[in-house]
Design a protein around this motif. Sequence first.
Motif, PDB file in Angstrom:
ATOM      1  N   LYS A 222      37.751 -15.115  -8.463  1.00  0.00           N
ATOM      2  CA  LYS A 222      37.133 -14.619  -9.692  1.00  0.00           C
ATOM      3  C   LYS A 222      38.109 -14.715 -10.866  1.00  0.00           C
ATOM      4  N   TYR A 223      39.360 -14.308 -10.639  1.00  0.00           N
ATOM      5  CA  TYR A 223      40.343 -14.278 -11.722  1.00  0.00           C
ATOM      6  C   TYR A 223      40.809 -15.687 -12.081  1.00  0.00           C
ATOM      7  N   LEU A 224      41.007 -16.527 -11.069  1.00  0.00           N
ATOM      8  CA  LEU A 224      41.438 -17.900 -11.340  1.00  0.00           C
ATOM      9  C   LEU A 224      40.364 -18.647 -12.121  1.00  0.00           C
ATOM     10  N   LEU A 225      39.107 -18.418 -11.737  1.00  0.00           N
ATOM     11  CA  LEU A 225      38.026 -19.105 -12.437  1.00  0.00           C
ATOM     12  C   LEU A 225      37.874 -18.582 -13.857  1.00  0.00           C
ATOM     13  N   SER A 272      45.512 -16.994   1.869  1.00  0.00           N
ATOM     14  CA  SER A 272      44.095 -17.347   1.795  1.00  0.00           C
ATOM     15  C   SER A 272      43.204 -16.100   1.862  1.00  0.00           C
ATOM     16  N   TYR A 273      43.689 -15.049   2.531  1.00  0.00           N
ATOM     17  CA  TYR A 273      42.876 -13.826   2.637  1.00  0.00           C
ATOM     18  C   TYR A 273      42.607 -13.202   1.272  1.00  0.00           C
ATOM     19  N   LEU A 274      43.494 -13.460   0.305  1.00  0.00           N
ATOM     20  CA  LEU A 274      43.246 -12.929  -1.034  1.00  0.00           C
ATOM     21  C   LEU A 274      41.947 -13.518  -1.609  1.00  0.00           C
ATOM     22  N   PHE A 275      41.599 -14.709  -1.152  1.00  0.00           N
ATOM     23  CA  PHE A 275      40.405 -15.393  -1.649  1.00  0.00           C
ATOM     24  C   PHE A 275      39.169 -15.134  -0.790  1.00  0.00           C
ATOM     25  N   VAL A 276      39.380 -14.906   0.498  1.00  0.00           N
ATOM     26  CA  VAL A 276      38.219 -14.853   1.410  1.00  0.00           C
ATOM     27  C   VAL A 276      38.081 -13.525   2.145  1.00  0.00           C
ATOM     28  N   GLY A 277      38.997 -12.608   1.929  1.00  0.00           N
ATOM     29  CA  GLY A 277      38.924 -11.309   2.583  1.00  0.00           C
ATOM     30  C   GLY A 277      39.838 -11.203   3.793  1.00  0.00           C
ATOM     31  N   PHE A 278      40.352  -9.997   4.044  1.00  0.00           N
ATOM     32  CA  PHE A 278      41.225  -9.762   5.198  1.00  0.00           C
ATOM     33  C   PHE A 278      40.373  -9.509   6.438  1.00  0.00           C
ATOM     34  N   PRO A 279      40.482 -10.345   7.441  1.00  0.00           N
ATOM     35  CA  PRO A 279      39.630 -10.175   8.616  1.00  0.00           C
ATOM     36  C   PRO A 279      40.240  -9.171   9.593  1.00  0.00           C
ATOM     37  N   GLU A 280      39.402  -8.701  10.478  1.00  0.00           N
ATOM     38  CA  GLU A 280      39.865  -7.782  11.501  1.00  0.00           C
ATOM     39  C   GLU A 280      40.505  -8.556  12.647  1.00  0.00           C
ATOM     40  N   ASP A 281      39.863  -9.661  13.051  1.00  0.00           N
ATOM     41  CA  ASP A 281      40.368 -10.456  14.166  1.00  0.00           C
ATOM     42  C   ASP A 281      41.074 -11.684  13.633  1.00  0.00           C
ATOM     43  N   ALA A 282      41.956 -12.222  14.451  1.00  0.00           N
ATOM     44  CA  ALA A 282      42.756 -13.343  13.986  1.00  0.00           C
ATOM     45  C   ALA A 282      41.952 -14.623  13.856  1.00  0.00           C
ATOM     46  N   MET A 303      30.907 -27.189 -10.048  1.00  0.00           N
ATOM     47  CA  MET A 303      30.430 -26.445  -8.888  1.00  0.00           C
ATOM     48  C   MET A 303      31.001 -25.022  -8.920  1.00  0.00           C
ATOM     49  N   LEU A 304      32.304 -24.911  -9.160  1.00  0.00           N
ATOM     50  CA  LEU A 304      32.935 -23.589  -9.196  1.00  0.00           C
ATOM     51  C   LEU A 304      32.482 -22.806 -10.434  1.00  0.00           C
ATOM     52  N   TYR A 305      32.287 -23.520 -11.554  1.00  0.00           N
ATOM     53  CA  TYR A 305      31.848 -22.824 -12.767  1.00  0.00           C
ATOM     54  C   TYR A 305      30.444 -22.246 -12.587  1.00  0.00           C
ATOM     55  N   HIS A 306      29.611 -22.951 -11.851  1.00  0.00           N
ATOM     56  CA  HIS A 306      28.273 -22.410 -11.596  1.00  0.00           C
ATOM     57  C   HIS A 306      28.389 -21.103 -10.796  1.00  0.00           C
ATOM     58  N   TYR A 307      29.324 -21.082  -9.854  1.00  0.00           N
ATOM     59  CA  TYR A 307      29.563 -19.829  -9.126  1.00  0.00           C
ATOM     60  C   TYR A 307      30.165 -18.770 -10.058  1.00  0.00           C
ATOM     61  N   TYR A 308      31.085 -19.203 -10.921  1.00  0.00           N
ATOM     62  CA  TYR A 308      31.731 -18.245 -11.824  1.00  0.00           C
ATOM     63  C   TYR A 308      30.696 -17.550 -12.713  1.00  0.00           C
ATOM     64  N   GLN A 309      29.676 -18.342 -13.115  1.00  0.00           N
ATOM     65  CA  GLN A 309      28.595 -17.809 -13.941  1.00  0.00           C
ATOM     66  C   GLN A 309      27.943 -16.571 -13.318  1.00  0.00           C
ATOM     67  N   MET A 310      27.925 -16.528 -11.996  1.00  0.00           N
ATOM     68  CA  MET A 310      27.320 -15.359 -11.326  1.00  0.00           C
ATOM     69  C   MET A 310      28.116 -14.097 -11.633  1.00  0.00           C
ATOM     70  N   TYR A 311      29.442 -14.241 -11.739  1.00  0.00           N
ATOM     71  CA  TYR A 311      30.260 -13.070 -12.087  1.00  0.00           C
ATOM     72  C   TYR A 311      29.980 -12.659 -13.535  1.00  0.00           C
ATOM     73  N   VAL A 312      29.858 -13.671 -14.411  1.00  0.00           N
ATOM     74  CA  VAL A 312      29.664 -13.395 -15.836  1.00  0.00           C
ATOM     75  C   VAL A 312      28.407 -12.546 -16.044  1.00  0.00           C
ATOM     76  N   VAL A 313      27.343 -12.880 -15.312  1.00  0.00           N
ATOM     77  CA  VAL A 313      26.101 -12.108 -15.466  1.00  0.00           C
ATOM     78  C   VAL A 313      25.986 -11.051 -14.368  1.00  0.00           C
TER      79      VAL A 313
END
Length: 421
Positions: A222-225, A272-282, A303-313
């Motif tokens: 979100k922040y990088l985009l 990578s977990y900062l981008f996709v979440g910290f999992p419980e299992d390895a 493609m990423l900007y279209h996703y970023y738009q979801m955060y904007v709205v």
Amino acid sequence: MKRVFWLIIPLIVALIFSPQKQNNTCKSYLSYFNIFFSSDCYHNPDQDDDILGIIQRHVGVHETHEVQTDDGYFLTLFRIPRQNPRGVIFFQHPLTTDARVWVGQYNESVAFLFWRAGYDVWLGNIRGSHCCKKHVSLDPTEAAFWNFSFHEIGYYDNHASIEYVKQQTGGSKIIYLGYSLGGTSGMVYASTRDKEAVDSVKMMVVITPTTHLQLSCTSLLKYLLFISYNLQGVVSLADPLFVFNRQDAWYAKMGRFLVTHFPCKKCMLYFSYLFVGFPEDAFEPDLINMFVRVHMSEYPLKMLYHYYQMYVVDGIFQRYDYGEEGNLLQYGTKEPTSYLLENIKVPVYIVSGANDNLDCPNAIEKLYNLLPKNSTAHGKLMVEGFNHLDYAYGRYRNEKVYFKILQLLDKIHLDDQNCLH
Ligand SMILES: *[C@@H]1O[C@H](CO)[C@@H](O)[C@H](O)[C@H]1NC(C)=O
Ligand SMILES: *[C@@H]1O[C@H](CO)[C@@H](O)[C@H](O)[C@H]1NC(C)=O
Ligand SMILES: *[C@@H]1O[C@H](CO)[C@@H](O)[C@H](O)[C@H]1NC(C)=O
Ligand SMILES: *[C@@H]1O[C@H](CO)[C@@H](O)[C@H](O)[C@H]1NC(C)=O
């Protein structure tokens, strides 16, 4: 310091030119520090192979097909064929990768699991990905070739692929399984081509479909985009049609080389977990280098900007925003139009992860509540402890996800048979 430098250079040169048979896989994270000598490490041939070689090694049968989309792109479909199948299933892959993600788990690959369970397996590839850089008139060196986002994947690529698979397999309805971008584009397809979808698709399984990303989701993406999006027009690298992940670029090759040989795999994962979440299992240690290999498809920043738009709205699933003037031209309204989820009539089964910070639980909940009750009659599956990547590389992906999907498909299969009698 200088001495270390002169030791490392020949080592890197030796690695680059050494035969392909060097150890590339270890059974534990720690062993990667000692990959050439640890008895935990071995050479895995899948990592040097292309998709057909991998399927050949583990299953032994495959076909390659080509379809053309209505807007002129040629897409390759891979098939692991089966006579008298239990059903026909079409897989659509996430962003950054291609059909290889479904055969990226060695002999326990997702595609093989469904094939062994009796399904005729088809693997889709989107425009611009590894295999699919052909167009009737555009060349991938032209910006216009890369002028697409998940909308075009859903509206054109999924349409062409699904209709082709259906026609090739006798005209019965097929099962659609999309993961991340494959889920987003699946929802675009099901809402924009709602009538066709009911006729062609028996069930849409969407794994973390990323349709309602919102501010409450904490992914670093979100922040990088945010930064990149606001640098448009200032830096050419932030242009929507800038192609990300250029495979033949020297920096991409060097990046892959360094990442593959970097011994602290846990460090990479934590990043990578900062981008996709910290999992419980390895994340399965054997799969880490395969992961790097498989996730290297090219795509436009749009493609990423279209996703970023979801955060904007803050969590609205809508078409690409071309600015007021552009939107008036494209959609006839100043704001981009939303996808009409209420149109969806095909059954949808949503799978998501409780620890996913990209497509976070709030986003999934929003999609689920906006879908017509009839289409979600089979409920949904929220997997405890899963992040955004665990469906491909998590140790418990089969137990927690794919066996459950197979069970659901069996149940639907039985219901169908009962209806016939
Ligand atoms: C690969 O690992 C094995 C242990 O599994 C080791 O015996 C062998 O020497 C290694 N080979 C290479 C080329 O590093
Ligand atoms: C995959 O290979 C591993 C080790 O080579 C083996 O233990 C496992 O049973 C195999 N799985 C399948 C589904 O064949
Ligand atoms: C990309 O597509 C949009 C919408 O169709 C269009 O307005 C724009 O001119 C296109 N850009 C390029 C470089 O083709
Ligand atoms: C809901 O689904 C069932 C079975 O799929 C169908 O028979 C029924 O007409 C649907 N109802 C509505 C309101 O769409």
